[in-house]
Design a protein around this motif. Structure first.
Motif, mmCIF file in Angstrom:
data_model
loop_
_atom_site.group_PDB
_atom_site.id
_atom_site.type_symbol
_atom_site.label_atom_id
_atom_site.label_comp_id
_atom_site.label_asym_id
_atom_site.label_seq_id
_atom_site.Cartn_x
_atom_site.Cartn_y
_atom_site.Cartn_z
ATOM 1 N N GLN A 189 33.219 50.449 69.202
ATOM 2 C CA GLN A 189 33.743 49.964 67.921
ATOM 3 C C GLN A 189 32.635 49.864 66.865
ATOM 4 O O GLN A 189 32.801 50.292 65.733
ATOM 5 C CB GLN A 189 34.402 48.584 68.139
ATOM 6 N N SER A 190 31.509 49.298 67.262
ATOM 7 C CA SER A 190 30.384 49.133 66.323
ATOM 8 C C SER A 190 29.922 50.474 65.778
ATOM 9 O O SER A 190 29.725 50.648 64.586
ATOM 10 C CB SER A 190 29.192 48.476 67.021
ATOM 11 N N GLU A 191 29.734 51.416 66.690
ATOM 12 C CA GLU A 191 29.222 52.719 66.272
ATOM 13 C C GLU A 191 30.215 53.417 65.364
ATOM 14 O O GLU A 191 29.830 54.039 64.376
ATOM 15 C CB GLU A 191 28.929 53.588 67.507
ATOM 16 N N ALA A 192 31.494 53.282 65.666
ATOM 17 C CA ALA A 192 32.512 53.957 64.863
ATOM 18 C C ALA A 192 32.488 53.438 63.423
ATOM 19 O O ALA A 192 32.559 54.213 62.465
ATOM 20 C CB ALA A 192 33.892 53.754 65.478
ATOM 21 N N ILE A 193 32.370 52.131 63.273
ATOM 22 C CA ILE A 193 32.323 51.538 61.932
ATOM 23 C C ILE A 193 31.033 51.957 61.231
ATOM 24 O O ILE A 193 31.040 52.422 60.091
ATOM 25 C CB ILE A 193 32.444 50.003 62.011
ATOM 26 N N ALA A 194 29.912 51.785 61.942
ATOM 27 C CA ALA A 194 28.605 52.117 61.367
ATOM 28 C C ALA A 194 28.564 53.574 60.903
ATOM 29 O O ALA A 194 28.084 53.886 59.816
ATOM 30 C CB ALA A 194 27.503 51.858 62.387
ATOM 31 N N ARG A 195 29.094 54.470 61.745
ATOM 32 C CA ARG A 195 29.066 55.894 61.418
ATOM 33 C C ARG A 195 29.837 56.187 60.129
ATOM 34 O O ARG A 195 29.425 56.986 59.301
ATOM 35 C CB ARG A 195 29.661 56.696 62.605
ATOM 36 N N ASN A 196 30.965 55.513 59.943
ATOM 37 C CA ASN A 196 31.744 55.734 58.727
ATOM 38 C C ASN A 196 30.974 55.281 57.489
ATOM 39 O O ASN A 196 30.996 55.943 56.452
ATOM 40 C CB ASN A 196 33.090 55.008 58.807
ATOM 41 N N LEU A 197 30.285 54.145 57.594
ATOM 42 C CA LEU A 197 29.502 53.659 56.445
ATOM 43 C C LEU A 197 28.416 54.687 56.107
ATOM 44 O O LEU A 197 28.185 55.021 54.944
ATOM 45 C CB LEU A 197 28.851 52.313 56.778
ATOM 46 N N PHE A 198 27.757 55.149 57.150
ATOM 47 C CA PHE A 198 26.680 56.124 57.035
ATOM 48 C C PHE A 198 27.194 57.403 56.365
ATOM 49 O O PHE A 198 26.607 57.901 55.409
ATOM 50 C CB PHE A 198 26.197 56.397 58.468
ATOM 51 N N GLU A 199 28.314 57.911 56.846
ATOM 52 C CA GLU A 199 28.838 59.182 56.337
ATOM 53 C C GLU A 199 29.461 59.042 54.953
ATOM 54 O O GLU A 199 29.303 59.920 54.107
ATOM 55 C CB GLU A 199 29.874 59.755 57.314
ATOM 56 N N MET A 200 30.172 57.944 54.717
ATOM 57 C CA MET A 200 30.824 57.780 53.414
ATOM 58 C C MET A 200 29.802 57.644 52.302
ATOM 59 O O MET A 200 30.054 58.025 51.159
ATOM 60 C CB MET A 200 31.739 56.549 53.416
ATOM 61 N N SER A 201 28.623 57.093 52.616
ATOM 62 C CA SER A 201 27.619 56.886 51.574
ATOM 63 C C SER A 201 27.160 58.215 50.985
ATOM 64 O O SER A 201 26.680 58.253 49.857
ATOM 65 C CB SER A 201 26.435 56.095 52.120
ATOM 66 N N GLY A 202 27.320 59.300 51.746
ATOM 67 C CA GLY A 202 26.867 60.591 51.231
ATOM 68 C C GLY A 202 27.950 61.661 51.192
ATOM 69 O O GLY A 202 27.650 62.841 51.054
ATOM 70 N N LEU A 203 29.203 61.240 51.351
ATOM 71 C CA LEU A 203 30.311 62.209 51.399
ATOM 72 C C LEU A 203 30.440 62.927 50.055
ATOM 73 O O LEU A 203 30.591 62.284 49.016
ATOM 74 C CB LEU A 203 31.616 61.480 51.734
ATOM 75 N N LYS A 204 30.414 64.265 50.112
ATOM 76 C CA LYS A 204 30.392 65.025 48.858
ATOM 77 C C LYS A 204 31.792 65.260 48.304
ATOM 78 O O LYS A 204 32.209 66.395 48.094
ATOM 79 C CB LYS A 204 29.678 66.351 49.075
ATOM 80 N N THR A 205 32.508 64.202 48.074
ATOM 81 C CA THR A 205 33.772 64.272 47.350
ATOM 82 C C THR A 205 34.014 62.884 46.765
ATOM 83 O O THR A 205 33.579 61.891 47.339
ATOM 84 C CB THR A 205 34.932 64.734 48.270
ATOM 85 N N PRO A 206 34.670 62.808 45.600
ATOM 86 C CA PRO A 206 34.876 61.482 45.010
ATOM 87 C C PRO A 206 35.750 60.599 45.901
ATOM 88 O O PRO A 206 36.675 61.089 46.548
ATOM 89 C CB PRO A 206 35.601 61.787 43.699
ATOM 90 N N ILE A 207 35.419 59.311 45.965
ATOM 91 C CA ILE A 207 36.177 58.374 46.787
ATOM 92 C C ILE A 207 36.687 57.214 45.924
ATOM 93 O O ILE A 207 35.904 56.567 45.220
ATOM 94 C CB ILE A 207 35.324 57.763 47.919
ATOM 95 N N VAL A 208 37.986 56.974 45.989
ATOM 96 C CA VAL A 208 38.554 55.782 45.357
ATOM 97 C C VAL A 208 39.113 54.901 46.473
ATOM 98 O O VAL A 208 39.938 55.359 47.270
ATOM 99 C CB VAL A 208 39.676 56.124 44.361
ATOM 100 N N ALA A 209 38.618 53.669 46.559
ATOM 101 C CA ALA A 209 39.083 52.742 47.600
ATOM 102 C C ALA A 209 39.882 51.626 46.938
ATOM 103 O O ALA A 209 39.453 51.074 45.923
ATOM 104 C CB ALA A 209 37.889 52.166 48.358
ATOM 105 N N ILE A 210 41.043 51.321 47.521
ATOM 106 C CA ILE A 210 41.881 50.267 46.950
ATOM 107 C C ILE A 210 42.276 49.279 48.044
ATOM 108 O O ILE A 210 42.871 49.668 49.061
ATOM 109 C CB ILE A 210 43.159 50.859 46.307
ATOM 110 N N VAL A 211 41.924 48.021 47.860
ATOM 111 C CA VAL A 211 42.359 46.989 48.798
ATOM 112 C C VAL A 211 43.785 46.600 48.397
ATOM 113 O O VAL A 211 44.009 46.063 47.315
ATOM 114 C CB VAL A 211 41.443 45.750 48.755
#
Lengths: 296, 319
Positions: free
Chosen positions: B174-196
């Motif tokens: 679980q930890s790695e899965a979350i961490a990996r997403n943070l790592f990858e999203m920080s450099g993802l080459k497409t615009p990201i809009v997040a809505i809570v």
């Protein structure tokens, strides 16, 4: 938390003497291993990096002592040492955050829960950071995140590896969402290193949980763990309450993580310098360091 | 007591029940029923705005978890078209607590990923109450990489109590899965809009929550720990959750003031659950503007800003 005998309970409080079974030796000369109960000579334990000479149990070690024993003696520089925490939410639970901070600062001599240094290990230049678990459970707030980012910046600028020793209960609740965002901040800093081919070795020590485990600590090019460290996302008690069953022995311990593929290796603290120097020298195409790690 | 209303909504429930009753007695009465209904409806509206103007953070947390609140799939039907759900992490399984897939927003291709809660008991269990396991985060990451590869913007909808605390989840990292997403999203080459859109529960929320624009619906919450969890640790009693909610500053306006989010999307009078259509329109308005602004910029610039923003999180002092 000693349980009183029925006889002690009968006595009025004034008659009870404190610490009736306290050892009659000078404070701090002897200590007991939390695992095998052996009585250990304090100075010997210190020389042994807080690893029980009898059973090999790894006790927690303060951040500064960790770095001190890890880095070569010369050419060290502390990073971000001037940063201090801010109570921007005026957070107050049963205690004020401000008071918790000054208590932790007095108790540890640190301003916050991460110490960062540039230095060398067996001659190899690197940046090393260590969590101070005694400082509010090594919790990650803004200062921890910022120091980690500064350490990563330094590693990037000098193109030298970054090593992190984590020991943390997770994100610091008293800094609320600012703390959560440190997970994003530190992970982004590591992504930057990765893109630039700068190695990151993450050493997970007891305990590495929650927001620290779910960000920087799991992102090593190489993840190492100290023996029997508690490592996981959710705390064992939370899981027990959720699934309503007792957890198997060794659940969320280093050996469990190795078995499930989450860490590359388990490394004894006394071999840590040699082991890290060895892998970093290979990753950075440098000569092998003078002494080789013992094979395990 | 009407179970579809929260305790502080009960006066609204009573008044609305009365209005409903009146609608059925229109014939056999000498009173001007229409005028009476109109009067009561106005009163009801005043009551609702009165109650919702003074919500405490803890009450907002209740609204964010309202059983009738729209979930990701409700928005997939209303805000987007041509939704093609994509399943599985290609390694272990498919996690129904996260849904994602290709869609169009007003004609433009997008990738949508969001937490999904269930409406009835069976569905709640199937969706694991919106608490993802590692395979959910890994499915999300697979879709994010696809979005990057095919140059479609990523829209994430956040609504989770948190990542699932279970034995299997820990075994599968679980930890790695979350961490990996943070790592990858920080450099993802497409615009990201997040809505809570509902509950922004800690690392389980953040794992799909790094964006170039981060918005919160007016009565959604975003927090490092649930008010109950915080209360039981720091106050040693889960009953202190209202105090913890206050101290943690979990509401949209507070987080906007603290500079942690980019904007608040207004909810219909009385909360999103009272009008799913209107809520969807408000989200579409925000999304349209955000996507336009982001896609007008070169990707390098968007990425540089994202990194600056991540680097700047936090407040420290020097001495």
């Amino acid at each position: 938390m000693t349980t009183m005998s029925w006889f002690q309970r009968l006595l009025p409080t004034r008659i009870r003497t404190e610490g009736g079974n306290k050892r009659n030796v000078p404070e701090g000369l002897w200590t007991k291993c939390a695992s095998c109960d052996s009585v250990l000579y304090r100075a010997e334990l210190e020389r042994n990096l807080e690893v029980c000479p009898k059973c090999g149990f790894h006790m927690r070690i303060p951040a500064r002592r960790r770095l001190d024993s890890f880095l070569d003696e010369d050419d060290r520089e502390e990073l971000g040492g001037d940063l201090a925490p801010v109570d921007m939410l005026k957070f107050r639970d049963s205690k004020r955050y401000k008071d918790r901070l000054s208590q932790a600062q007095k108790g540890t001599g640190e301003k916050d829960a991460l110490v960062a240094m540039r230095g060398r290990v067996k001659g190899l230049s690197l940046v090393a950071v260590a969590f101070e678990f005694r400082f509010m459970g090594g919790s990650m707030g803004s200062v921890v995140g910022e120091r980690f980012a500064i350490a990563a910046d330094e590693a990037l600028a000098r193109e030298i590896p970054l090593v992190c020793f984590s020991a943390s209960g997770g994100a610091r609740m008293q800094e609320a969402l600012f703390s959560l965002m440190q997970m994003a901040k530190t992970s982004a800093a590591l992504a930057e290193l990765s893109r630039n081919g700068v190695p990151f070795v993450s050493v997970l020590t007891d305990p590495t949980m929650g927001g620290v485990s779910a960000s920087l600590a799991m992102l090593g090019d190489i993840n190492m763990a100290e023996p029997k460290a508690l490592i996981g996302f959710a705390g064992p008690r939370v899981i027990e309450q959720t699934v309503r069953e007792t957890l198997p022995d060794g659940f969320q311990r280093s050996e469990f993580l190795l078995e499930h593929g989450a860490v590359d290796m388990i490394v004894d603290r006394r071999d840590m310098r040699a082991r890290i120097a060895s892998v970093l020298a290979i990753l950075t195409h440098q000569e092998a360091p003078v002494s080789q790690p013992a094979t395990t | 007591m009407n179970l579809n209303y929260l305790d502080f909504e009960q006066p609204i429930a009573e008044l609305e029940a009365k209005i409903e009753e009146l609608r059925y007695v229109t014939d056999d009465s000498e009173l001007d029923i229409d005028a009476e209904i109109e009067r009561l409806e106005q009163k009801s509206e005043e009551l609702v705005s009165g109650i919702f103007a003074g919500l405490t953070p803890w009450q907002v947390a209740q609204v964010a978890r309202h059983p009738q609140r729209p979930y990701t799939k409700d928005y997939l039907e209303r805000v987007f078209t041509d939704f093609n759900e994509l399943h599985g992490d290609r390694a272990f399984g498919d996690d129904p607590a996260i849904v994602g897939g290709l869609a169009r927003f007003e004609g433009t291709p997008v990738m949508v990923v969001g937490h999904q809660k269930g409406r009835d008991t069976k569905e709640k269990v199937r969706r694991n109450f919106g608490m993802p396991r590692p395979e959910g985060y890994r499915k999300a990451l697979r879709l994010m990489h696809m979005a990057e590869r095919f140059k479609v913007p990523l829209v994430t909808l956040i609504d989770t109590p948190g990542a699932y605390p279970g034995v299997g989840a820990e075994e599968r990292g679980q930890s790695e899965a979350i961490a990996r997403n943070l790592f990858e999203m920080s450099g993802l080459k497409t615009p990201i809009v997040a809505i809570v859109i509902g509950e922004g529960g800690s690392g389980g929320a953040l794992a799909i929550g790094i964006g170039d624009r981060v918005f919160m619906l007016q009565y959604s919450t975003y927090s490092v720990i649930s008010p109950e969890g915080c209360a039981s640790i720091l106050w040693k009693s889960a009953e202190k959750a209202p105090e913890a909610a206050e101290a943690l500053g979990i509401t949209s306006q507070r987080l906007l003031d603290l500079g942690l989010i980019d904007g608040v999307i207004p909810e219909p009078l009385g909360g999103a659950h009272r009008d799913h259509e209107e809520m969807a329109e408000n989200i579409a308005d925000t999304l349209r503007e955000a996507l336009k602004a982001l896609t007008d910029q070169p990707m390098d610039q968007v990425l540089a800003r994202r990194r600056e923003r991540l680097r700047a999180y936090g407040k420290v002092q020097t001495n």
